[in-house]
Every structure is written in structure tokens, then in C-alpha cells.
Design an enzyme around this catalytic site. Structure first.
Site, PDB file in Angstrom:
ATOM      1  N   ARG A   1      48.091  89.922 -58.168  1.00 40.59           N
ATOM      2  CA  ARG A   1      47.249  89.651 -57.009  1.00 40.59           C
ATOM      3  C   ARG A   1      45.841  89.322 -57.492  1.00 40.59           C
ATOM      4  NH1 ARG A   1      51.168  88.849 -54.644  1.00 40.59           N
ATOM      5  NH2 ARG A   1      52.104  89.983 -52.936  1.00 40.59           N
TER       6      ARG A   1
ATOM      7  N   HIS B   1      49.785  79.979 -56.639  1.00 40.86           N
ATOM      8  CA  HIS B   1      50.657  81.108 -56.256  1.00 40.86           C
ATOM      9  C   HIS B   1      52.132  80.675 -56.216  1.00 40.86           C
ATOM     10  CE1 HIS B   1      50.625  85.194 -54.001  1.00 40.86           C
ATOM     11  NE2 HIS B   1      51.785  85.007 -54.590  1.00 40.86           N
TER      12      HIS B   1
HETATM   13  C1  OXD Z   1      55.279  88.171 -53.640  1.00 41.71           C
HETATM   14  C2  OXD Z   1      54.457  86.997 -53.948  1.00 41.71           C
HETATM   15  O1  OXD Z   1      54.750  89.277 -53.490  1.00 41.71           O
HETATM   16  O2  OXD Z   1      54.968  85.877 -53.810  1.00 41.71           O
HETATM   17  O3  OXD Z   1      56.479  88.020 -53.546  1.00 41.71           O
HETATM   18  O4  OXD Z   1      53.315  87.125 -54.348  1.00 41.71           O
END
Ligand code: OXD
Length: 308
Positions: free
Chosen positions: A223, A271
Site C-alpha cells: 500500500r 496498481h
Molecule cells: C488487493 C490489491 O488488495 O489489489 O487485492 O491491492
């Protein structure tokens, strides 16, 4: 039994199709056509749902359409409603692919070569054998352990840092805050795969990045909020870090004027390191429905005391 899909609308058709093949007995509904909300027992969602329990009073399980659950306020979920992560083997395989790609890129000095290329400079650097490169993974959960497994054949010196001890074949597991700095000091390449919790938020900051060996590489696939972005930029500009492969950011999408976009030592991806794989996710849900009927504990349930 009724399951309501409230996650990414673009994937809804695929979910519907896979449910109809793998679990035709489940009444699959697509938000906003929820029908009678009292009939909804399971929900698949990526974003938090306001007034969840008032709207769906008979909910039994909330499935996060991904590996992370940091976006949900677990304190708002009654104990009898399970929070489940839809993590499964193909998602872990895909993540491991991205980790291997990033570690190899950093290991083979790809940022230096890109800079040389732009300057039309032919500048060979000494090759460091994989056996002399130390790669550490923060977070030895499902995703971290598979990534370590895929890195092993290259011959890197592997280690992990985790809240509790995990077996790391041919490598060392560093445990808890007390061993964090020892872990960082021996990471030539650091891969972040931690869950985001109040304890791990901002964990990659000036104090921790400065513990890495000079010129280390960073891969962040967890994250954005794990990283103090200003501190990371300073570490890159000051040479403490030689490069960063970043798939996640504090603000997504990354704003067009963010310095990461043009930084010569940063690779930005939007992402995409991994995402939920619908067939595997539906298999987890159907297994859980069966387990619930047999009175067995559900798979992938979030431990609320840990937040993941
Ligand atoms: C997840 C993401 O948590 O794609 O699956 O970040």
C-alpha cells in the site's frame, strides 16, 4: 443463498459467468439490483459500504474483492459477520511474477542502464552474482511466502520480516519491531508486502530507509500509505536508495504532477502487480459456503485483532 456483488462494475459480467458455472446454486445479484436486502447473506465489495448492517441485516460474510482489507472499518462489523479476504493461489502467483521482475530489474541495475541509455552512454557496471545479493521481504503472509519461493531458484540470499515467526526455507525470518533494523540493514533489495494496519502505516520512512545498505532497491507492492513519500524521494535523491519499483501510492491514481512520474530512479506502475482472480475467488466463496453448512471455520477470515 444470495450473494450481492458490489465491487468493480467492469468485472461484474465475469463474476456472474463464473458463479453460474462454479456455483449455480448461489443466487448472484448485481448491485444496484439487490432485490430484497433481507435475503442478502454474502457481499463482495472493494469499497466500504455505508450503513452496511442496517441495509443488509442478515449478512453473514463480507468478502473483500482483493487481498487487502484496510479500506474497511472492521470495528463497524458485528462479530457474527466474517470479513474474508479473497486471496488465492493465482493471485499469489501473479504477485510473485511482479516481485521477481522487480527484484531482477534492481539486481541487474536497470535504473543505471536506463539513465545511461538516455545519455547514450555505454557504461557497463560490475555484475553482482545473485548469491551475493540479499533480498528481504516484509510480510511473510500468503503472498510473501510465494514470492520468496519464486525468488529462491535465482540463488539470492533471502530473508523475511514478519510480526510472528515464519519458516523461510534457506533464509532467515526476522521477527517483530525488535528485529526490524537488523533486517533492514541486510536488505540490498527490500520488497514490501505488508498488510496496511495502524502499526505498519508509514513504516518506510527516513528512519527505516536510512537503515538500508547504501544504494539499496525498494519494491512496494503493498500500500502507498506504508511509505512516507517525501522521505523516499530524499533517499533516492541522496543515493541511499538506488531505485524504487512502485505499484501503489498514497493517492491513486498518482497525480500527474507527482515527482515519481519523472524520477530517473523510479518505475511507476498503476496498481497492477496483482489482482483478484475471479475463478479462484469464487472457489474460496463456494468452499466457505460449504464449510459454513458443515459448521467448519471459514477460509481467509480476517483476524480483527491484527487487522488482516
Ligand atoms: C488487493 C490489491 O488488495 O489489489 O487485492 O491491492
Amino acid at each position: 443463498m444470495c450473494i450481492l456483488y458490489m465491487a468493480e462494475p467492469g468485472s461484474a459480467a465475469e463474476w456472474r459467468q463464473v458463479f453460474s458455472q462454479q456455483a449455480p446454486e448461489l443466487d448472484f445479484r448485481l448491485w444496484p439490483d439487490a432485490g430484497n436486502p433481507d435475503e442478502v447473506q454474502y457481499i463482495i465489495a472493494w469499497e466500504p459500504i455505508p450503513d452496511l448492517m442496517q441495509r443488509f441485516p442478515n449478512l453473514k460474510a463480507l468478502y473483500s474483492a482483493g487481498a487487502g482489507v484496510d479500506q474497511f472499518d472492521l470495528s463497524q462489523l458485528p462479530e457474527h459477520v466474517s470479513m474474508v479476504r479473497l486471496i488465492e493461489t493465482s493471485m499469489a502467483d501473479i504477485m510473485a511474477e511482479y516481485v521477481v521482475f522487480s527484484v531482477l530489474a534492481l539486481h541487474r541495475d536497470i535504473f543505471d542502464y536506463q539513465i545511461s541509455q538516455r545519455e547514450r552512454c555505454w557504461t557497463p557496471l560490475p555484475i553482482v552474482p545473485a548469491s551475493e545479493r540479499r533480498v528481504g521481504i516484509m510480510g511473510a503472509g500468503n503472498l510473501g511466502l510465494v514470492a520468496l519461493d519464486r525468488l529462491r531458484p535465482f540463488g539470492f540470499q533471502l530473508s523475511a520480516w514478519n510480526r510472528s515467526y515464519k519458516e523461510v526455507p534457506d533464509g532467515r525470518c526476522y521477527v517483530g519491531r525488535e528485529e526490524l533494523y537488523d533486517f533492514l540493514e541486510q536488505c540490498d533489495i527490500l520488497v514490501n508486502l505488508l498488510p496496511l494496519t495502524p502499526e505498519t502505516q508509514g513504516i518506510l520512512n527516513a528512519a527505516t530507509l536510512n537503515r538500508l545498505p547504501q544504494g539499496a532497491g525498494l519494491v512496494n507492492v503493498a500500500r502507498g500509505a506504508h511509505v512516507a513519500e517525501e522521505d523516499l524521494l530524499q533517499a533516492l535523491d541522496g543515493g541511499r536508495l538506488g531505485g524504487a519499483v512502485l505499484d501503489v501510492f498514497d493517492q491513486e491514481p498518482l497525480s500527474p504532477d507527482h515527482p515519481f512520474w519523472c524520477h530517473p530512479r523510479v518505475l511507476v506502475t498503476p496498481h497492477i502487480a496483482s489482482n483478484v482472480q475471479v475463478k479462484g475467488a469464487v472457489a474460496v466463496i463456494t468452499a466457505n459456503v460449504e464449510r459454513e453448512q458443515r459448521g467448519l471455520p471459514l477460509l481467509n477470515v480476517v483476524d480483527r485483532s491484527k487487522g488482516y
